[in-house]
Design a protein around this motif. Structure first.
Motif, PDB file in Angstrom:
ATOM      1  N   GLY A 206       0.892  -1.423   0.026  1.00  0.00           N
ATOM      2  CA  GLY A 206      -0.080  -0.101   0.099  1.00  0.00           C
ATOM      3  C   GLY A 206       0.632   1.203  -0.119  1.00  0.00           C
ATOM      4  N   LYS A 207       2.197   1.188   0.086  1.00  0.00           N
ATOM      5  CA  LYS A 207       3.101   2.472   0.017  1.00  0.00           C
ATOM      6  C   LYS A 207       3.275   2.748  -1.467  1.00  0.00           C
ATOM      7  N   GLY A 208       3.168   3.937  -1.743  1.00  0.00           N
ATOM      8  CA  GLY A 208       3.287   4.704  -2.937  1.00  0.00           C
ATOM      9  C   GLY A 208       2.427   4.887  -4.004  1.00  0.00           C
ATOM     10  N   ASP A 209       2.554   5.619  -4.895  1.00  0.00           N
ATOM     11  CA  ASP A 209       1.622   5.893  -5.795  1.00  0.00           C
ATOM     12  C   ASP A 209       2.020   5.347  -7.427  1.00  0.00           C
ATOM     13  N   VAL A 210       3.259   5.170  -7.409  1.00  0.00           N
ATOM     14  CA  VAL A 210       3.679   4.701  -8.655  1.00  0.00           C
ATOM     15  C   VAL A 210       4.988   4.125  -8.480  1.00  0.00           C
ATOM     16  N   MET A 211       5.476   2.875  -9.367  1.00  0.00           N
ATOM     17  CA  MET A 211       6.445   2.308  -8.824  1.00  0.00           C
ATOM     18  C   MET A 211       7.430   1.885 -10.073  1.00  0.00           C
ATOM     19  N   LEU A 212       8.579   2.226 -10.217  1.00  0.00           N
ATOM     20  CA  LEU A 212       9.449   1.792 -11.437  1.00  0.00           C
ATOM     21  C   LEU A 212       9.815   0.532 -11.363  1.00  0.00           C
ATOM     22  N   ALA A 213       9.503  -0.196 -12.370  1.00  0.00           N
ATOM     23  CA  ALA A 213       9.482  -1.476 -12.414  1.00  0.00           C
ATOM     24  C   ALA A 213       9.821  -2.147 -13.759  1.00  0.00           C
ATOM     25  N   TYR A 214      10.414  -3.603 -13.513  1.00  0.00           N
ATOM     26  CA  TYR A 214      10.413  -4.283 -14.960  1.00  0.00           C
ATOM     27  C   TYR A 214       9.167  -4.553 -15.456  1.00  0.00           C
ATOM     28  N   GLU A 215       9.184  -4.432 -16.740  1.00  0.00           N
ATOM     29  CA  GLU A 215       7.768  -4.878 -17.297  1.00  0.00           C
ATOM     30  C   GLU A 215       7.604  -6.518 -17.012  1.00  0.00           C
ATOM     31  N   ASN A 216       8.516  -7.205 -16.721  1.00  0.00           N
ATOM     32  CA  ASN A 216       8.109  -8.507 -16.491  1.00  0.00           C
ATOM     33  C   ASN A 216       7.495  -8.889 -15.081  1.00  0.00           C
ATOM     34  N   GLU A 217       7.969  -7.708 -13.950  1.00  0.00           N
ATOM     35  CA  GLU A 217       7.305  -7.787 -12.676  1.00  0.00           C
ATOM     36  C   GLU A 217       5.935  -7.397 -12.843  1.00  0.00           C
ATOM     37  N   ALA A 218       5.611  -6.465 -13.630  1.00  0.00           N
ATOM     38  CA  ALA A 218       4.161  -6.000 -13.701  1.00  0.00           C
ATOM     39  C   ALA A 218       3.221  -7.020 -14.117  1.00  0.00           C
ATOM     40  N   ILE A 219       3.668  -7.678 -15.479  1.00  0.00           N
ATOM     41  CA  ILE A 219       3.191  -8.863 -16.050  1.00  0.00           C
ATOM     42  C   ILE A 219       3.023 -10.236 -15.187  1.00  0.00           C
ATOM     43  N   PHE A 220       3.971 -10.515 -14.297  1.00  0.00           N
ATOM     44  CA  PHE A 220       3.994 -11.674 -13.666  1.00  0.00           C
ATOM     45  C   PHE A 220       2.966 -11.371 -12.455  1.00  0.00           C
ATOM     46  N   ALA A 221       2.857 -10.076 -12.003  1.00  0.00           N
ATOM     47  CA  ALA A 221       1.898  -9.584 -10.987  1.00  0.00           C
ATOM     48  C   ALA A 221       0.344 -10.007 -11.430  1.00  0.00           C
ATOM     49  N   LYS A 222       0.417 -10.141 -12.863  1.00  0.00           N
ATOM     50  CA  LYS A 222      -1.023 -10.267 -13.296  1.00  0.00           C
ATOM     51  C   LYS A 222      -1.748 -11.424 -12.753  1.00  0.00           C
ATOM     52  N   GLN A 223      -0.920 -12.483 -12.434  1.00  0.00           N
ATOM     53  CA  GLN A 223      -1.483 -13.490 -11.900  1.00  0.00           C
ATOM     54  C   GLN A 223      -1.801 -13.581 -10.416  1.00  0.00           C
TER      55      GLN A 223
END
Length: 332
Positions: A206-223
């Protein structure tokens, strides 16, 4: 500019050590390999190892595995942590082991130049993007909290920083503008975790409004169950992840067999399913990744040796100045 809905990875430990299958080095005919990797490809490697063990080359091989912040993992191997295969977030962590005599200098001489997976830096937001984050400039808005790891421990953080810098510095042509942007950006960073995976857990908490991330982290998080949105900026950086067999491997033949398997279509397809861009042609799913019009690489800044000295030297560099300005330690 593109956005997708996804979810956040929960509960993954930043560092784990365990066996991938029953049996050990004492079992008849068994060989145990040690894999030391940065944190984010943990789930991909779990699946890849299972598939490798179904092959004739891998049927008698078990694994111990260690996952953590890229820089910390590289230094641990340099300081004696046993490793047969190493994968890191960035090339400079591999170069450290070359300099230490632990990885052959020709590790990057193959067709893929030693890189086993690719990604890009994205902007991840809360579901619905309540702060209306669309561009790099939006990260500087008053009240916007940006989550990114500490660049003196995390390879992911260094990719994030070079993506932000390159986007605002016209790929390095306007150094003053890029440096000013980093100083402003980090005033909006409330916490700096030691690894990209820990930063993801902080964001999921819950901390933060935006995160700089690997694209793969965002896609993997979809699961997973806690959704977020993410944006692939028009101007962003290609992430290239290196892998190698160590010179001190007790089982070099088996380690090389696993390395070869990582470049096969089955392993590359597993990387794709976990959000990574493939490094070989013809991998199912690879065609679905967007192509940012302003994509650039670390070579645009002179390569990692130059970048490490100019941006990430704790004794004096652009990011050392940025961190000191906000009271954050630069000791990795």
């Amino acid at each position: 500019m593109r956005a997708r809905k996804t979810g956040v990875v929960l509960g993954l430990a930043a560092v784990t050590l365990g066996a991938a299958a029953c049996g050990g080095s004492g079992d008849s005919g068994k060989v145990r390999l040690s894999l030391v990797s940065y944190s984010t490809p943990q789930a991909a490697f779990e699946d890849i190892i299972k598939e490798f063990q179904k092959t004739p080359e891998g049927k008698n091989i078990t694994f111990t595995k260690s996952f953590g912040a890229s820089g910390e993992q590289s230094r641990a191997v340099a300081n004696g942590l046993k490793a047969d295969i190493v994968e890191f977030s960035l090339e400079s962590d591999m170069t450290r082991l070359v300099d230490a005599g632990l990885v052959d200098a020709g590790w990057n001489s193959g067709p893929q130049k030693g890189m086993v997976s690719n990604s890009v830096v994205v902007l991840a937001t809360r579901k619905g993007n309540p702060k209306n984050i669309k561009t790099w400039d939006d990260l500087l808005k008053p009240g916007v909290q940006v989550i990114t790891p500490n660049p003196f421990t995390s390879g992911g953080a260094q990719w994030n920083i070079m993506a932000a810098y390159g986007a605002k510095a016209d790929k390095g042509a306007d150094k003053k503008a890029g440096t000013a942007y980093l100083h402003a950006l980090f005033k909006n960073v409330p916490v700096q975790d030691s690894s990209a995976r820990k930063a993801l857990q902080t964001f999921s908490g819950g901390k933060g409004d935006v995160m700089l991330a690997y694209e793969n982290e965002a896609i993997f998080a979809k699961q997973n169950n806690q959704p977020l949105d993410y944006i692939v900026p028009d101007d962003t950086l290609l992430i290239e992840n290196p892998v190698a067999v160590t010179k001190k491997s007790a089982h070099p033949k088996e380690a090389q067999a696993f390395l070869t398997y990582l470049y096969g279509k089955k392993a590359q397809e597993i990387f794709v399913k976990n959000g990574y861009r493939p490094v070989v042609d013809g991998v199912p799913g690879g065609e679905r990744f967007p192509n940012p019009p302003g994509l650039f690489t670390i070579a645009d800044f002179g390569g990692w040796p130059k970048v490490k000295k100019e941006f990430f030297d704790p004794k004096g560099s652009i990011m050392a100045d940025v961190e000191k300005g906000i009271g954050v330690s630069v000791e990795g």
